[in-house]
Design a protein around this motif. Structure first.
Motif, PDB file in Angstrom:
ATOM      1  N   GLU A 255      81.052  46.404  32.876  1.00  0.00           N
ATOM      2  CA  GLU A 255      80.085  47.400  32.425  1.00  0.00           C
ATOM      3  C   GLU A 255      80.658  48.807  32.499  1.00  0.00           C
ATOM      4  O   GLU A 255      80.427  49.632  31.606  1.00  0.00           O
ATOM      5  CB  GLU A 255      78.801  47.279  33.250  1.00  0.00           C
ATOM      6  N   ARG A 256      81.386  49.109  33.560  1.00  0.00           N
ATOM      7  CA  ARG A 256      82.013  50.426  33.660  1.00  0.00           C
ATOM      8  C   ARG A 256      83.076  50.598  32.575  1.00  0.00           C
ATOM      9  O   ARG A 256      83.217  51.672  31.991  1.00  0.00           O
ATOM     10  CB  ARG A 256      82.632  50.599  35.047  1.00  0.00           C
ATOM     11  N   TRP A 257      83.810  49.546  32.331  1.00  0.00           N
ATOM     12  CA  TRP A 257      84.864  49.570  31.304  1.00  0.00           C
ATOM     13  C   TRP A 257      84.269  49.801  29.918  1.00  0.00           C
ATOM     14  O   TRP A 257      84.925  50.357  29.034  1.00  0.00           O
ATOM     15  CB  TRP A 257      85.601  48.237  31.384  1.00  0.00           C
ATOM     16  N   SER A 258      83.016  49.385  29.714  1.00  0.00           N
ATOM     17  CA  SER A 258      82.350  49.490  28.414  1.00  0.00           C
ATOM     18  C   SER A 258      81.478  50.743  28.294  1.00  0.00           C
ATOM     19  O   SER A 258      80.831  50.936  27.270  1.00  0.00           O
ATOM     20  CB  SER A 258      81.461  48.252  28.188  1.00  0.00           C
ATOM     21  N   ARG A 259      81.458  51.568  29.316  1.00  0.00           N
ATOM     22  CA  ARG A 259      80.499  52.671  29.371  1.00  0.00           C
ATOM     23  C   ARG A 259      80.790  53.746  28.333  1.00  0.00           C
ATOM     24  O   ARG A 259      81.930  54.074  28.046  1.00  0.00           O
ATOM     25  CB  ARG A 259      80.499  53.288  30.772  1.00  0.00           C
ATOM     26  N   ARG A 260      79.691  54.330  27.807  1.00  0.00           N
ATOM     27  CA  ARG A 260      79.790  55.477  26.920  1.00  0.00           C
ATOM     28  C   ARG A 260      78.991  56.631  27.519  1.00  0.00           C
ATOM     29  O   ARG A 260      77.889  56.428  28.025  1.00  0.00           O
ATOM     30  CB  ARG A 260      79.277  55.146  25.522  1.00  0.00           C
ATOM     31  N   VAL A 261      79.552  57.830  27.444  1.00  0.00           N
ATOM     32  CA  VAL A 261      78.945  59.023  28.022  1.00  0.00           C
ATOM     33  C   VAL A 261      78.443  59.911  26.883  1.00  0.00           C
ATOM     34  O   VAL A 261      79.215  60.222  25.965  1.00  0.00           O
ATOM     35  CB  VAL A 261      79.966  59.798  28.888  1.00  0.00           C
ATOM     36  N   PRO A 262      77.182  60.343  26.918  1.00  0.00           N
ATOM     37  CA  PRO A 262      76.673  61.234  25.865  1.00  0.00           C
ATOM     38  C   PRO A 262      77.490  62.521  25.783  1.00  0.00           C
ATOM     39  O   PRO A 262      77.932  63.065  26.801  1.00  0.00           O
ATOM     40  CB  PRO A 262      75.233  61.508  26.300  1.00  0.00           C
ATOM     41  N   THR A 263      77.668  63.014  24.577  1.00  0.00           N
ATOM     42  CA  THR A 263      78.517  64.186  24.371  1.00  0.00           C
ATOM     43  C   THR A 263      77.981  65.410  25.111  1.00  0.00           C
ATOM     44  O   THR A 263      78.760  66.211  25.653  1.00  0.00           O
ATOM     45  CB  THR A 263      78.627  64.477  22.860  1.00  0.00           C
ATOM     46  N   GLY A 264      76.672  65.552  25.158  1.00  0.00           N
ATOM     47  CA  GLY A 264      76.108  66.700  25.862  1.00  0.00           C
ATOM     48  C   GLY A 264      76.470  66.701  27.339  1.00  0.00           C
ATOM     49  O   GLY A 264      76.886  67.731  27.895  1.00  0.00           O
ATOM     50  N   ARG A 265      76.294  65.560  27.991  1.00  0.00           N
ATOM     51  CA  ARG A 265      76.660  65.456  29.407  1.00  0.00           C
ATOM     52  C   ARG A 265      78.147  65.705  29.606  1.00  0.00           C
ATOM     53  O   ARG A 265      78.562  66.345  30.571  1.00  0.00           O
ATOM     54  CB  ARG A 265      76.304  64.064  29.939  1.00  0.00           C
ATOM     55  N   LEU A 266      78.938  65.189  28.683  1.00  0.00           N
ATOM     56  CA  LEU A 266      80.386  65.327  28.804  1.00  0.00           C
ATOM     57  C   LEU A 266      80.801  66.798  28.730  1.00  0.00           C
ATOM     58  O   LEU A 266      81.663  67.258  29.496  1.00  0.00           O
ATOM     59  CB  LEU A 266      81.056  64.510  27.706  1.00  0.00           C
ATOM     60  N   ASN A 267      80.190  67.558  27.853  1.00  0.00           N
ATOM     61  CA  ASN A 267      80.573  68.961  27.717  1.00  0.00           C
ATOM     62  C   ASN A 267      80.035  69.809  28.860  1.00  0.00           C
ATOM     63  O   ASN A 267      80.678  70.793  29.259  1.00  0.00           O
ATOM     64  CB  ASN A 267      80.126  69.493  26.356  1.00  0.00           C
ATOM     65  N   ARG A 268      78.892  69.443  29.420  1.00  0.00           N
ATOM     66  CA  ARG A 268      78.433  70.148  30.629  1.00  0.00           C
ATOM     67  C   ARG A 268      79.384  69.864  31.778  1.00  0.00           C
ATOM     68  O   ARG A 268      79.679  70.751  32.592  1.00  0.00           O
ATOM     69  CB  ARG A 268      77.006  69.709  30.968  1.00  0.00           C
ATOM     70  N   TRP A 269      79.858  68.623  31.865  1.00  0.00           N
ATOM     71  CA  TRP A 269      80.861  68.293  32.892  1.00  0.00           C
ATOM     72  C   TRP A 269      82.134  69.118  32.691  1.00  0.00           C
ATOM     73  O   TRP A 269      82.678  69.678  33.653  1.00  0.00           O
ATOM     74  CB  TRP A 269      81.195  66.802  32.811  1.00  0.00           C
ATOM     75  N   LEU A 270      82.607  69.211  31.457  1.00  0.00           N
ATOM     76  CA  LEU A 270      83.833  69.950  31.183  1.00  0.00           C
ATOM     77  C   LEU A 270      83.680  71.420  31.559  1.00  0.00           C
ATOM     78  O   LEU A 270      84.585  72.021  32.169  1.00  0.00           O
ATOM     79  CB  LEU A 270      84.208  69.819  29.708  1.00  0.00           C
ATOM     80  N   GLN A 271      82.545  72.010  31.234  1.00  0.00           N
ATOM     81  CA  GLN A 271      82.324  73.409  31.569  1.00  0.00           C
ATOM     82  C   GLN A 271      82.391  73.620  33.082  1.00  0.00           C
ATOM     83  O   GLN A 271      83.018  74.570  33.574  1.00  0.00           O
ATOM     84  CB  GLN A 271      80.969  73.868  31.034  1.00  0.00           C
ATOM     85  N   GLY A 272      81.761  72.709  33.832  1.00  0.00           N
ATOM     86  CA  GLY A 272      81.793  72.826  35.290  1.00  0.00           C
ATOM     87  C   GLY A 272      83.193  72.659  35.856  1.00  0.00           C
ATOM     88  O   GLY A 272      83.586  73.360  36.800  1.00  0.00           O
ATOM     89  N   MET A 273      83.972  71.712  35.298  1.00  0.00           N
ATOM     90  CA  MET A 273      85.333  71.489  35.773  1.00  0.00           C
ATOM     91  C   MET A 273      86.211  72.715  35.508  1.00  0.00           C
ATOM     92  O   MET A 273      87.021  73.113  36.357  1.00  0.00           O
ATOM     93  CB  MET A 273      85.934  70.257  35.093  1.00  0.00           C
ATOM     94  N   VAL A 274      86.065  73.304  34.344  1.00  0.00           N
ATOM     95  CA  VAL A 274      86.881  74.469  33.988  1.00  0.00           C
ATOM     96  C   VAL A 274      86.498  75.671  34.835  1.00  0.00           C
ATOM     97  O   VAL A 274      87.363  76.456  35.272  1.00  0.00           O
ATOM     98  CB  VAL A 274      86.737  74.767  32.481  1.00  0.00           C
ATOM     99  N   GLU A 275      85.199  75.848  35.102  1.00  0.00           N
ATOM    100  CA  GLU A 275      84.771  76.960  35.936  1.00  0.00           C
ATOM    101  C   GLU A 275      85.259  76.802  37.372  1.00  0.00           C
ATOM    102  O   GLU A 275      85.650  77.776  38.017  1.00  0.00           O
ATOM    103  CB  GLU A 275      83.247  77.072  35.905  1.00  0.00           C
ATOM    104  N   ALA A 276      85.245  75.545  37.877  1.00  0.00           N
ATOM    105  CA  ALA A 276      85.688  75.312  39.253  1.00  0.00           C
ATOM    106  C   ALA A 276      87.199  75.440  39.394  1.00  0.00           C
ATOM    107  O   ALA A 276      87.699  75.874  40.444  1.00  0.00           O
ATOM    108  CB  ALA A 276      85.240  73.922  39.708  1.00  0.00           C
ATOM    109  N   HIS A 277      87.927  75.088  38.355  1.00  0.00           N
ATOM    110  CA  HIS A 277      89.393  75.119  38.430  1.00  0.00           C
ATOM    111  C   HIS A 277      89.927  75.356  37.019  1.00  0.00           C
ATOM    112  O   HIS A 277      90.179  74.419  36.274  1.00  0.00           O
ATOM    113  CB  HIS A 277      89.912  73.796  38.993  1.00  0.00           C
ATOM    114  N   PRO A 278      90.127  76.597  36.619  1.00  0.00           N
ATOM    115  CA  PRO A 278      90.569  76.896  35.252  1.00  0.00           C
ATOM    116  C   PRO A 278      91.933  76.295  34.966  1.00  0.00           C
ATOM    117  O   PRO A 278      92.767  76.127  35.866  1.00  0.00           O
ATOM    118  CB  PRO A 278      90.619  78.427  35.225  1.00  0.00           C
TER     119      PRO A 278
END
Length: 459
Positions: A363-386
């Motif tokens: 199930e984890r191998w088959s998982r899909r992440v919504p684009t909105g959640r993915l981009n909020r994650w990316l923004q947080g990662m970049v802000e925490a560590h550019p």
């Protein structure tokens, strides 16, 4: 679906016929007698016939106490589960005393037996074809499995045994019952689980324990499993195709041609699997070859489950488990969070946890992440560590999207230098994906591309 078991003494061409019927090289074929040991299953199509076919080990019924005796027992179990047996003889070699003994044995089993004379191409098999009448199983069907000759005649001989009789009236089933049965016959597709590992770690014993039957050949002899043996199974209403494989040794130690064929079949089984269950030996856990097999599964992008067999033999289980978890974290660092499950095929320890772990990995191998959640994650990662500078230019990561699953594959888009982000920052992002979206121990692929944000300037 009706089932046909292919039977006969060693080296008469049973596996060649099996491969011809299923339409691919599923069973190993070699000049060495006795290559097939376990029962190989496949779905066969022959003209208008659709049936299940079993390839079995060569029968040598005069040796009941050793390996040949265990092979014979498994073969006869295969016939017991079938609707029809095909006794294959070698027309070129002629009818041997062993053929006659096998024919007598099969006549006592209470199942219909169809006689097939193989290797009848040319004139070399004419005498053996005539001798086959002596076996008392009726007129033999002359074929050449290697060249595909006689398949029409074989289909004609099989048809009376394989065509299902039509129901006499339409009132035999309650309304909706037939539709439910038809739906059961059209599964979405089984979860393909390949059990892999070094020789003699207990792969066949583990599968037998899961199935609660002596379906696979086991014993103290090394290298008993040669083919990739596929077994259809249902667990908690989920269709699973279990694949037992030959033990993989280091490439430098694989010398014999037959062992090379077996190793090739194992590698193909990994490539075709959804989940790879890597089985370790508790007495020699996580050796170099174990890590090499794990690397193969990772490179192929498969879901991986790590289990340690023979745990009942461990004197200090807590200490060994802690050591193993540390070694897995170090050696298989690309699968951060991969759990280690101690099991015992002999005692049944933790076997109830094994399939839930397999399904969770799938199930984890088959998982899909919504684009909105993915981009909020990316923004947080970049802000925490550019991102660091590349060629004196600041990297800007603009947006992310998931481009595939099985394994989860993500694409990040940014300015030109983004394509040359250092490996350390990519690991930071992958670990963030794994932690945020609950993907421990899962292969994650991340690609970075230079591109303008397609959403910029849109109304």
């Amino acid at each position: 679906m009706r089932t046909v078991a292919i039977l006969g003494r060693p080296n008469v061409g049973k596996s060649t016929l099996f491969n011809r019927l299923v339409g691919r090289r599923q069973a190993l074929v070699h000049d060495l007698p006795g290559v097939t040991r376990d029962r190989i299953e496949g779905r066969a199509r022959l003209r208008d016939l659709d049936f299940r076919v079993l390839d079995t080990a060569g029968l040598e019924p005069d040796r009941p106490e050793d390996l040949a005796g265990r092979l014979a027992a498994l073969t006869l179990e295969g016939l017991a589960s079938a609707d029809l047996g095909l006794l294959v003889v070698d027309a070129r070699a002629g009818i041997t005393p062993l053929d006659r003994e096998i024919a007598r044995l099969l006549r006592r089993q209470g199942k219909p037996i169809l006689l097939v004379a193989n290797k009848c191409e040319g004139r070399a098999g004419a005498a053996g074809l005539a001798e086959a009448f002596e076996l008392g199983l009726g007129e033999p069907v002359a074929i050449s499995a290697e060249h595909g000759e006689g398949m029409v005649e074989l289909a004609d001989a099989l048809r009376p045994y394989l065509i299902e009789p039509a129901p006499e009236t339409a009132t035999e089933a309650a309304p909706g019952e037939a539709a439910e049965e038809a739906a059961d016959e059209r599964p979405a597709g089984p979860l393909r689980l390949a059990v892999v590992g070094r020789p003699n770690v207990g792969k066949s014993s583990l599968i037998n324990a899961l199935l609660r039957s002596d379906r696979l050949l086991v014993g103290p002899e090394p290298g008993l499993t040669r083919d990739a043996v596929r077994i259809a199974w249902r667990w908690r209403d989920r269709e699973i195709e279990l694949v037992d494989t030959a033990g993989l040794r280091r490439r430098a130690r694989i010398e014999r041609p037959l062992e090379k064929l077996s190793a090739g079949a194992t590698v193909r089984a990994v490539r075709e699997a959804h989940v790879v269950l890597l089985l370790l030996d508790a007495e020699r856990p996580l050796e170099h070859q174990d890590a090499t097999i794990a690397d193969l599964a990772i490179e192929e992008g498969k879901a991986l489950v790590l289990a340690v067999n023979k745990w009942d033999l461990v004197a200090e289980p807590q200490r060994l488990l802690a050591e193993l978890e540390a070694r897995v974290g170090e050696r298989l660092d690309r699968l951060k969070g991969l759990p280690v499950l101690p099991v015992s095929a002999r005692t049944g320890r933790n076997l109830g946890k094994l399939l839930p772990a397999v399904v969770l990995a799938f199930e984890r191998w088959s998982r899909r992440v919504p684009t909105g959640r993915l981009n909020r994650w990316l923004q947080g990662m970049v802000e925490a560590h550019p991102p660091p500078m590349v060629d004196r230019r600041r990297v800007k990561l603009r947006y992310a999207t998931q481009v595939g699953s099985r394994p989860p594959t993500f694409a990040l888009f940014g300015n030109g230098p983004a394509e040359r982000l250092p490996a350390s920052y990519l690991r930071y992002l992958v670990n963030g994906l794994r932690e945020t979206f609950d993907l421990p121990g899962t292969v994650i692929r991340l690609v970075v591309r230079a591109a303008e944000n397609p959403y910029e300037g849109s109304s």
